[in-house]
Design a protein around this motif. Structure first.
Motif, short mmCIF file in Angstrom:
data_model
loop_
_atom_site.label_atom_id
_atom_site.label_comp_id
_atom_site.label_asym_id
_atom_site.label_seq_id
_atom_site.Cartn_x
_atom_site.Cartn_y
_atom_site.Cartn_z
N TRP A 328 24.13 10.10 12.57
CA TRP A 328 24.12 11.14 13.61
C TRP A 328 23.62 10.61 14.96
O TRP A 328 23.55 11.35 15.93
CB TRP A 328 23.26 12.32 13.19
CG TRP A 328 21.93 11.93 12.62
CD1 TRP A 328 20.81 11.55 13.30
CD2 TRP A 328 21.60 11.87 11.23
NE1 TRP A 328 19.80 11.24 12.43
CE2 TRP A 328 20.26 11.44 11.14
CE3 TRP A 328 22.30 12.16 10.06
CZ2 TRP A 328 19.60 11.28 9.93
CZ3 TRP A 328 21.65 11.99 8.84
CH2 TRP A 328 20.32 11.56 8.79
N ASP A 368 27.39 15.52 11.03
CA ASP A 368 26.74 16.75 10.57
C ASP A 368 27.00 17.05 9.10
O ASP A 368 26.76 18.17 8.63
CB ASP A 368 27.21 17.93 11.42
CG ASP A 368 28.72 18.13 11.37
OD1 ASP A 368 29.44 17.27 10.81
OD2 ASP A 368 29.20 19.15 11.92
N GLU A 370 26.51 17.21 5.06
CA GLU A 370 25.33 17.46 4.25
C GLU A 370 24.72 16.14 3.79
O GLU A 370 25.42 15.19 3.44
CB GLU A 370 25.72 18.29 3.02
CG GLU A 370 24.57 18.59 2.08
CD GLU A 370 25.01 19.30 0.80
OE1 GLU A 370 24.13 19.64 -0.01
OE2 GLU A 370 26.23 19.50 0.64
#
Length: 400
Positions: A328, A368, A370
């Motif tokens: 990320w 993004d 999980e």
């Protein structure tokens, strides 16, 4: 949420001294001054490997694998081979550390059963290496979560905790593992100890590693297997900037290695207590304790230069056995491309960290997505620019 592989505690924690316990201010201390007079070290050019030592491909390019239930399956080996990966490094440890212990019971090594804490992982490893041998993928086995590592006290400046809990356990581990695996055709190298460390407070603390533990472990391995490659890294944590203190070893088959996650506050953002939001290239702190400065490809290259200089000076094989960034991080794809380009331009072998277990490091997952601790394949479904950079270079490989 499954804990990531490298969560960071507060500086006074007494957790296992792996990257899980990396201090936010680690980069503030410089480890310098050890000369090449440590036990097992010498001055000059490295000797050449003896007959029977595995022949290395012109370039080793691959990735790391961590241990968890099913993480070393034959299907994972086939996926690696389909990408062109020719080298995989396995951070090996106890069944308890990997979550593969039967009924969650921790076993102690004994004289009769020195590999008792590792039996489930060892069985998984052998199934994996059998497939790797068939596919021409070389395996480097790294001692990581060995028995007793979770008892080492962080910031024990005497080194007593490190000697007490690591030295006997590591010697027992390598004596037994070298015997157990000496005929495994896929395993070409043993990595003596993953990220050796217990403190960064004093410059001379590295002497315990350089003068005692590292040379003794090499002697134990060599007594059983004179042909295996042996990987070593500098104190502490294998940072490339610590090659000013790294001894040149009088051994015919040494791979010198380092781990590179610079700048740490960018690559590890969102791990433990490190805030998100850092962007690469840009003005960044390597650690919280350091002043902000501009980080780009040139800065990355400069931080790696001591390892490059060591390899050129002594004519040795240098390997980045870990480098990686959370998926990320803004600028992740550029960071991966810059790191790979620097390694390639300097003739350094490299292994990305990592595609399995905790998926926070895996660039084939969306930023993004999980966070999960296990996944049935290495590929997360996203053909990101960072993933494509790695694939493009893996496909240049020659097999073992």
């Amino acid at each position: 949420m499954t804990l990531p592989e490298h969560p960071l505690p507060e500086p006074d924690a007494t957790d296992p001294v792996t990257r899980r316990a990396l201090l936010a201010g680690a980069g503030a201390a410089a480890i310098v001054g050890l000369t090449q007079t440590a036990t097992g070290a010498w001055q000059g050019q490295a000797p050449r490997p003896i007959a029977g030592t595995p022949v290395l491909p012109p370039r080793m390019r691959g990735l790391n694998l961590e241990l968890s239930p099913g993480s070393l399956s034959p299907s994972i080996a086939r996926e690696l081979a389909s990408w062109g990966v020719n080298t995989v490094r396995i951070n090996f440890g106890t069944d308890m550390a990997a979550g593969t212990a039967t009924k969650g019971v921790a076993l102690r090594p004994t004289r009769a059963e020195p590999l008792a804490p590792y039996r489930n992982n060892l069985a998984m490893l052998k199934r994996f290496t059998a497939e790797c041998s068939r596919l021409g993928v070389g395996v480097m086995l790294a001692a990581s979560g060995v028995f007793g590592r979770d008892l080492v006290k962080l910031d024990d400046s005497t080194g007593g905790s490190f000697r007490t809990h690591i030295r006997p356990s590591l010697m027992q581990f390598w004596t037994a593992m070298a015997e157990e695996l000496r005929d495994d055709p896929a395993i070409f190298a043993y990595d003596v100890f993953n990220e050796p460390n217990y403190t960064l407070r004093r410059e001379r603390d590295g002497a315990i590693w350089y003068e005692q533990i590292m040379p003794e472990a090499i002697r134990r391995i060599r007594a059983i297997n004179p042909h295996i490659w042996i990987a070593v890294m500098p104190w502490p944590w294998g940072f490339p900037g610590r090659y000013g203190s790294m001894p040149l070893l009088d051994d015919p088959a040494i791979l010198y290695s380092f781990h590179d996650y610079a700048p740490h506050n960018f690559t590890h953002q969102g791990v433990g207590t490190i805030a998100r939001g850092a962007v690469y290239p840009g003005i960044l702190r390597e650690y919280d304790s350091e002043m902000p400065r501009f980080w780009d490809k040139g800065a990355l290259a400069r931080s790696m230069q001591p390892a490059v200089d060591f390899a050129r000076q002594h004519g040795v094989r240098m390997m980045a056995t870990e480098f990686g960034v959370v998926r990320w991080a803004k600028g992740r794809d550029t960071w991966i491309a810059d790191m790979v380009a620097i390694l390639e331009d300097n003739g350094i072998d490299w292994l990305f960290h990592t595609y399995n277990t905790w998926n926070g490091w895996n660039p084939s997952f969306a930023p993004d997505a999980e966070q999960v601790g296990t996944y049935p394949t290495l590929f997360g479904g996203v053909n990101s620019p960072g993933h494509r950079t790695l694939l493009r270079h893996w496909r240049l490989n020659q097999r073992f």
